[in-house]
Scaffold this motif. Structure first.
Motif, PDB file in Angstrom:
ATOM      1  N   ILE A 145       5.010   3.315   4.738  1.00  0.00           N
ATOM      2  CA  ILE A 145       4.201   3.132   5.958  1.00  0.00           C
ATOM      3  C   ILE A 145       3.357   4.433   6.201  1.00  0.00           C
ATOM      4  O   ILE A 145       2.136   4.158   6.535  1.00  0.00           O
ATOM      5  CB  ILE A 145       5.097   3.025   7.198  1.00  0.00           C
ATOM      6  CG1 ILE A 145       5.777   1.812   7.187  1.00  0.00           C
ATOM      7  CG2 ILE A 145       4.502   3.184   8.469  1.00  0.00           C
ATOM      8  CD1 ILE A 145       6.768   1.431   8.450  1.00  0.00           C
ATOM      9  N   GLU A 146       3.868   5.482   5.732  1.00  0.00           N
ATOM     10  CA  GLU A 146       3.031   6.634   5.791  1.00  0.00           C
ATOM     11  C   GLU A 146       1.993   6.811   5.019  1.00  0.00           C
ATOM     12  O   GLU A 146       0.976   7.138   5.389  1.00  0.00           O
ATOM     13  CB  GLU A 146       4.019   8.101   5.391  1.00  0.00           C
ATOM     14  CG  GLU A 146       3.500   9.416   5.528  1.00  0.00           C
ATOM     15  CD  GLU A 146       4.165  10.691   5.315  1.00  0.00           C
ATOM     16  OE1 GLU A 146       3.845  11.775   5.609  1.00  0.00           O
ATOM     17  OE2 GLU A 146       5.312  10.284   4.743  1.00  0.00           O
ATOM     18  N   PHE A 184       0.730   3.801   3.901  1.00  0.00           N
ATOM     19  CA  PHE A 184      -0.717   3.062   4.229  1.00  0.00           C
ATOM     20  C   PHE A 184      -1.341   3.452   5.471  1.00  0.00           C
ATOM     21  O   PHE A 184      -2.636   3.529   5.751  1.00  0.00           O
ATOM     22  CB  PHE A 184       0.338   1.702   4.914  1.00  0.00           C
ATOM     23  CG  PHE A 184      -0.484   0.849   5.647  1.00  0.00           C
ATOM     24  CD1 PHE A 184      -1.245  -0.143   5.393  1.00  0.00           C
ATOM     25  CD2 PHE A 184      -0.384   0.896   7.147  1.00  0.00           C
ATOM     26  CE1 PHE A 184      -2.028  -0.905   5.919  1.00  0.00           C
ATOM     27  CE2 PHE A 184      -1.094  -0.096   8.084  1.00  0.00           C
ATOM     28  CZ  PHE A 184      -1.865  -1.017   7.374  1.00  0.00           C
ATOM     29  N   LEU A 185      -0.640   4.281   6.338  1.00  0.00           N
ATOM     30  CA  LEU A 185      -1.254   4.905   7.431  1.00  0.00           C
ATOM     31  C   LEU A 185      -2.407   5.906   7.107  1.00  0.00           C
ATOM     32  O   LEU A 185      -3.582   6.187   7.527  1.00  0.00           O
ATOM     33  CB  LEU A 185      -0.504   5.697   8.612  1.00  0.00           C
ATOM     34  CG  LEU A 185       0.385   4.600   9.236  1.00  0.00           C
ATOM     35  CD1 LEU A 185       1.310   5.131  10.261  1.00  0.00           C
ATOM     36  CD2 LEU A 185      -0.648   3.674  10.405  1.00  0.00           C
ATOM     37  N   VAL A 228      -5.564   4.307   5.459  1.00  0.00           N
ATOM     38  CA  VAL A 228      -6.327   3.693   6.686  1.00  0.00           C
ATOM     39  C   VAL A 228      -7.214   4.918   7.141  1.00  0.00           C
ATOM     40  O   VAL A 228      -8.325   4.800   7.267  1.00  0.00           O
ATOM     41  CB  VAL A 228      -5.878   3.015   7.553  1.00  0.00           C
ATOM     42  CG1 VAL A 228      -6.539   2.712   8.779  1.00  0.00           C
ATOM     43  CG2 VAL A 228      -4.865   1.880   7.220  1.00  0.00           C
ATOM     44  N   GLU A 229      -6.614   6.126   7.336  1.00  0.00           N
ATOM     45  CA  GLU A 229      -7.079   7.345   7.873  1.00  0.00           C
ATOM     46  C   GLU A 229      -8.206   7.831   6.977  1.00  0.00           C
ATOM     47  O   GLU A 229      -9.473   8.198   7.396  1.00  0.00           O
ATOM     48  CB  GLU A 229      -6.223   8.301   8.305  1.00  0.00           C
ATOM     49  CG  GLU A 229      -6.907   9.477   8.970  1.00  0.00           C
ATOM     50  CD  GLU A 229      -5.459  10.481   9.212  1.00  0.00           C
ATOM     51  OE1 GLU A 229      -6.015  11.537   9.582  1.00  0.00           O
ATOM     52  OE2 GLU A 229      -4.615  10.205   9.582  1.00  0.00           O
ATOM     53  N   TRP A 287      -0.799  -5.274  11.096  1.00  0.00           N
ATOM     54  CA  TRP A 287       0.178  -4.314  10.637  1.00  0.00           C
ATOM     55  C   TRP A 287      -0.073  -3.092  11.154  1.00  0.00           C
ATOM     56  O   TRP A 287       0.780  -2.157  11.396  1.00  0.00           O
ATOM     57  CB  TRP A 287       0.334  -4.452   9.000  1.00  0.00           C
ATOM     58  CG  TRP A 287       1.400  -3.479   8.578  1.00  0.00           C
ATOM     59  CD1 TRP A 287       1.070  -2.429   7.755  1.00  0.00           C
ATOM     60  CD2 TRP A 287       2.762  -3.819   8.701  1.00  0.00           C
ATOM     61  NE1 TRP A 287       2.397  -1.685   7.312  1.00  0.00           N
ATOM     62  CE2 TRP A 287       3.491  -2.473   8.262  1.00  0.00           C
ATOM     63  CE3 TRP A 287       3.845  -4.352   9.224  1.00  0.00           C
ATOM     64  CZ2 TRP A 287       4.855  -2.454   7.967  1.00  0.00           C
ATOM     65  CZ3 TRP A 287       4.953  -4.039   9.514  1.00  0.00           C
ATOM     66  CH2 TRP A 287       5.508  -3.312   8.725  1.00  0.00           C
ATOM     67  N   LEU A 288      -1.239  -2.572  11.061  1.00  0.00           N
ATOM     68  CA  LEU A 288      -1.905  -1.140  11.498  1.00  0.00           C
ATOM     69  C   LEU A 288      -1.503  -1.173  12.858  1.00  0.00           C
ATOM     70  O   LEU A 288      -1.029   0.029  13.245  1.00  0.00           O
ATOM     71  CB  LEU A 288      -3.169  -0.963  11.111  1.00  0.00           C
ATOM     72  CG  LEU A 288      -3.954   0.227  11.600  1.00  0.00           C
ATOM     73  CD1 LEU A 288      -3.395   1.409  11.096  1.00  0.00           C
ATOM     74  CD2 LEU A 288      -5.427   0.160  11.656  1.00  0.00           C
ATOM     75  N   CYS A 326       2.365  -0.575  13.182  1.00  0.00           N
ATOM     76  CA  CYS A 326       2.877   0.820  12.851  1.00  0.00           C
ATOM     77  C   CYS A 326       2.366   1.853  13.904  1.00  0.00           C
ATOM     78  O   CYS A 326       3.178   2.814  14.110  1.00  0.00           O
ATOM     79  CB  CYS A 326       2.019   0.898  11.506  1.00  0.00           C
ATOM     80  SG  CYS A 326       2.864   0.031   9.908  1.00  0.00           S
ATOM     81  N   ARG A 327       1.442   1.897  14.313  1.00  0.00           N
ATOM     82  CA  ARG A 327       0.646   2.695  15.186  1.00  0.00           C
ATOM     83  C   ARG A 327       1.431   2.779  16.606  1.00  0.00           C
ATOM     84  O   ARG A 327       1.899   3.928  17.051  1.00  0.00           O
ATOM     85  CB  ARG A 327      -0.694   2.632  15.509  1.00  0.00           C
ATOM     86  CG  ARG A 327      -1.759   3.006  14.550  1.00  0.00           C
ATOM     87  CD  ARG A 327      -3.248   2.741  14.799  1.00  0.00           C
ATOM     88  NE  ARG A 327      -4.017   3.499  13.317  1.00  0.00           N
ATOM     89  CZ  ARG A 327      -5.469   3.083  13.708  1.00  0.00           C
ATOM     90  NH1 ARG A 327      -5.916   2.400  14.542  1.00  0.00           N
ATOM     91  NH2 ARG A 327      -6.011   3.981  12.851  1.00  0.00           N
ATOM     92  N   MET A 363       4.898   4.415  15.574  1.00  0.00           N
ATOM     93  CA  MET A 363       4.717   5.802  15.290  1.00  0.00           C
ATOM     94  C   MET A 363       4.805   6.722  16.819  1.00  0.00           C
ATOM     95  O   MET A 363       5.200   7.611  16.921  1.00  0.00           O
ATOM     96  CB  MET A 363       3.348   6.167  14.402  1.00  0.00           C
ATOM     97  CG  MET A 363       3.598   5.730  13.313  1.00  0.00           C
ATOM     98  SD  MET A 363       5.110   6.051  12.294  1.00  0.00           S
ATOM     99  CE  MET A 363       5.000   7.957  11.899  1.00  0.00           C
TER     100      MET A 363
END
Length: 288
Positions: free
Chosen positions: A8-9, A11-12, A15-16, A66-67, A70-71, A74
């Protein structure tokens, strides 16, 4: 090993940063390690999260979903972390509050000022308006609203009071214009409205019905409509919390009480992601 949160980390961060290599640099990993971590995540989810090309990567539709999840997760974890920290137990910082104009000034603002007096590090950012704001889009932490609520996605609501709209006029107006016998008679009496062309009252069968009006004046502020009624300008349909002092003083009389609609709720609303914050809890508890 339970690896349901693995990837997950990465992935995020991807994206960033917009690429595996840039994400790897920020995470102090190799690009290959980031790519493999996301591939394993996709295998566990049984879906593709990124469109990959030689030039760039972009999220798939499933990746967008999924984004968002996840956000949200978090944010909730961050709120829990803040709650557990010693500083978060203090009621400090800015809080944005949106209130209906007249009711907000007379009934809610005094309570908020009393809270601020107890917590001098609390900064109130208050707006007064009668439109229903989009709390998420406009970054409103707490709002107060009348009547039944629509979409409550990501919002928590709790009833804090109720109100009842009532037809009213001055004794002098009634003496001059005569008695109002039925809501149908409103087409023959001067009425003071906000933005309505009809008022919803109960009919003889106990059903809510819109009755047409003879609009004499259109005034979009409750206090101003009250002043117009007190000046013998016409009949108004105003909430009991606003007219009660004038009724008790004999300056106003209620008309057609048998057709008055039932009480409606008043709610305080706040964002779900903020429900653990002490400043939000303090204000909500004071209003409830």
């Amino acid at each position: 090993m339970n690896d349901k949160f693995s990837g997950i980390e990465e992935f995020l961060m991807t994206v960033e940063m917009g690429s595996f290599s840039a994400a790897a640099e920020r995470l102090n990993l190799t690009g290959s390690a980031v790519g493999k971590s996301i591939s394993r995540l996709e295998q566990r989810l049984n879906t593709q999260l990124f469109h990959r090309s030689t030039r760039k990567i972009t999220l798939t539709r499933e990746g967008e979903v999924w984004l968002a999840s996840c956000r949200r997760m978090m944010e909730e974890l961050e709120q829990a972390k803040l709650l557990l920290s010693s500083q978060s137990q203090q009621i400090i910082g800015e809080i944005r509050i949106d209130l209906p104009t007249t009711y907000g000034r007379s009934h809610i603002l005094p309570k908020l000022l009393a809270i601020q007096a107890d917590y001098p590090k609390l900064y109130l950012n208050i707006s007064f308006q009668d439109r229903k704001v989009d709390m998420i889009a406009e970054h409103i932490d707490i709002a107060v609203r009348f009547g039944e609520l629509a979409d409550l996605t990501d919002i928590i609501a709790k009833q804090i009071d109720c109100f009842q709209n009532q037809l009213c006029a001055t004794p002098a107006f009634v003496s001059k214009w005569g008695k109002l016998n039925h809501p149908d008679d409103l087409t023959h009496f001067p009425c003071i409205v906000g933005n309505q062309i009809s008022w919803r009252l109960m009919n003889e069968q106990g059903k809510s019905t819109g009755f047409p009006l003879n609009v004499q004046h259109q005034i979009n502020d409750g206090d101003a409509r009250l002043q117009a009624v007190l000046a013998d300008c016409g009949i108004a349909f105003l909430p009991d919390w606003l007219i009660q002092p004038a009724v008790e003083a004999g300056k106003l009389v209620q008309l057609l009480p048998e057709f008055t609609p039932p009480p409606e709720p008043i709610y305080v609303l706040w964002q779900k992601k903020l429900h653990l914050q002490p400043k939000v809890k303090a204000i909500v508890n004071s209003l409830v």
